[in-house]
Design a protein around this motif. Structure first.
Motif, PDB file in Angstrom:
ATOM      1  N   PHE A 167      32.714  11.203 -50.351  1.00 57.24           N
ATOM      2  CA  PHE A 167      33.489  11.244 -49.110  1.00 57.24           C
ATOM      3  C   PHE A 167      34.979  11.351 -49.437  1.00 57.24           C
ATOM      4  O   PHE A 167      35.474  10.578 -50.249  1.00 57.24           O
ATOM      5  CB  PHE A 167      33.204   9.946 -48.341  1.00 57.24           C
ATOM      6  N   SER A 168      35.691  12.308 -48.843  1.00 59.09           N
ATOM      7  CA  SER A 168      37.120  12.469 -49.158  1.00 59.09           C
ATOM      8  C   SER A 168      37.968  12.577 -47.903  1.00 59.09           C
ATOM      9  O   SER A 168      37.635  13.293 -46.966  1.00 59.09           O
ATOM     10  CB  SER A 168      37.355  13.722 -50.009  1.00 59.09           C
ATOM     11  N   ASN A 177      34.832  18.309 -49.511  1.00 54.03           N
ATOM     12  CA  ASN A 177      35.334  18.537 -50.866  1.00 54.03           C
ATOM     13  C   ASN A 177      35.392  20.019 -51.234  1.00 54.03           C
ATOM     14  O   ASN A 177      36.330  20.457 -51.893  1.00 54.03           O
ATOM     15  CB  ASN A 177      34.470  17.789 -51.882  1.00 54.03           C
ATOM     16  N   ALA A 224      34.481   5.761 -47.813  1.00 55.43           N
ATOM     17  CA  ALA A 224      33.032   5.629 -47.633  1.00 55.43           C
ATOM     18  C   ALA A 224      32.662   4.170 -47.390  1.00 55.43           C
ATOM     19  O   ALA A 224      33.161   3.273 -48.059  1.00 55.43           O
ATOM     20  CB  ALA A 224      32.301   6.151 -48.867  1.00 55.43           C
ATOM     21  N   SER A 280      38.859   7.866 -50.729  1.00 53.42           N
ATOM     22  CA  SER A 280      37.499   7.726 -50.231  1.00 53.42           C
ATOM     23  C   SER A 280      37.464   6.516 -49.312  1.00 53.42           C
ATOM     24  O   SER A 280      37.880   5.429 -49.693  1.00 53.42           O
ATOM     25  CB  SER A 280      36.515   7.514 -51.380  1.00 53.42           C
ATOM     26  N   LYS A 335      41.445   8.126 -55.125  1.00 52.66           N
ATOM     27  CA  LYS A 335      40.735   9.025 -56.040  1.00 52.66           C
ATOM     28  C   LYS A 335      41.705   9.872 -56.858  1.00 52.66           C
ATOM     29  O   LYS A 335      41.509  10.060 -58.053  1.00 52.66           O
ATOM     30  CB  LYS A 335      39.783   9.913 -55.249  1.00 52.66           C
TER      31      LYS A 335
END
Length: 177
Positions: free
Chosen positions: A80-81, A55, A29, A27, A112
């Motif tokens: 967010f990925s 996602n 973000a 992430s 993550k």
């Protein structure tokens, strides 16, 4: 985005996931444009492909694979990925994440989850384990080194023992005179 475009992305991701044994989901973000540019530069330097993907598309692509990625559903595929792919090593992306955090002083890049040779790692706590992970070539080298070590010790002992034995015999033969 149309259904056809989504289907193309899912198909492309499925192929990428199945052909690349090492991928990380992160992430980024809250990162500034400058921080993202630094991250992309580090990825390029290390041979890591970095992509930001929705996602739902990641989840659908992972569902097409044989490995069970359901542990990703709860924590990993939220928010967010970005996906990092590395073709040769499972620890290079982990080292990159740690290096990025150290050089920028920012904790905005979050680990993550990861898949390393079909083993699933979830959560920031697994990052340290992944940085020390050895590649298949390193493990093979370690095994070969361990297998050669006893043989080298035996040969060394025999050759040095032979010299000692010859010296003892020579000394004993000289005493008898």
């Amino acid at each position: 985005m149309t259904r056809e475009e989504k289907a193309l992305i899912i198909d492309e991701l499925s192929q990428k996931f199945s052909n690349t044994p090492y991928f990380y989901i992160t992430s980024a973000a809250g990162m500034s444009v400058g921080e993202v540019n630094v991250l992309r530069g580090l990825c390029f330097d290390k041979g890591i492909e970095y992509r930001v993907v929705k996602n739902t598309l990641i989840k659908k692509a992972l569902e097409t694979l044989d490995t069970d990625y359901t542990p990703f559903d709860a924590e990993v595929l939220k928010g967010f990925s970005g996906v990092m792919f590395h073709p040769e090593s499972g620890k290079v992306p982990a080292q990159l994440i740690k290096e990025f955090k150290k050089t920028t002083g920012s904790d905005k890049l979050k680990f993550k989850g990861a898949s390393v040779d079909s083993s699933v790692f979830v959560g920031e706590s697994q990052l340290e384990v992944l940085t020390t992970l050895k590649s298949k070539q390193e493990l093979i080298g370690d095994v070969i080194g361990l297998l050669q070590s006893p043989a080298k010790n035996v040969i060394s002992a025999l050759s040095s023992g032979g010299n000692k034995l010859a010296g003892i015999l020579k000394t004993l033969s000289e005493k008898e005179d």
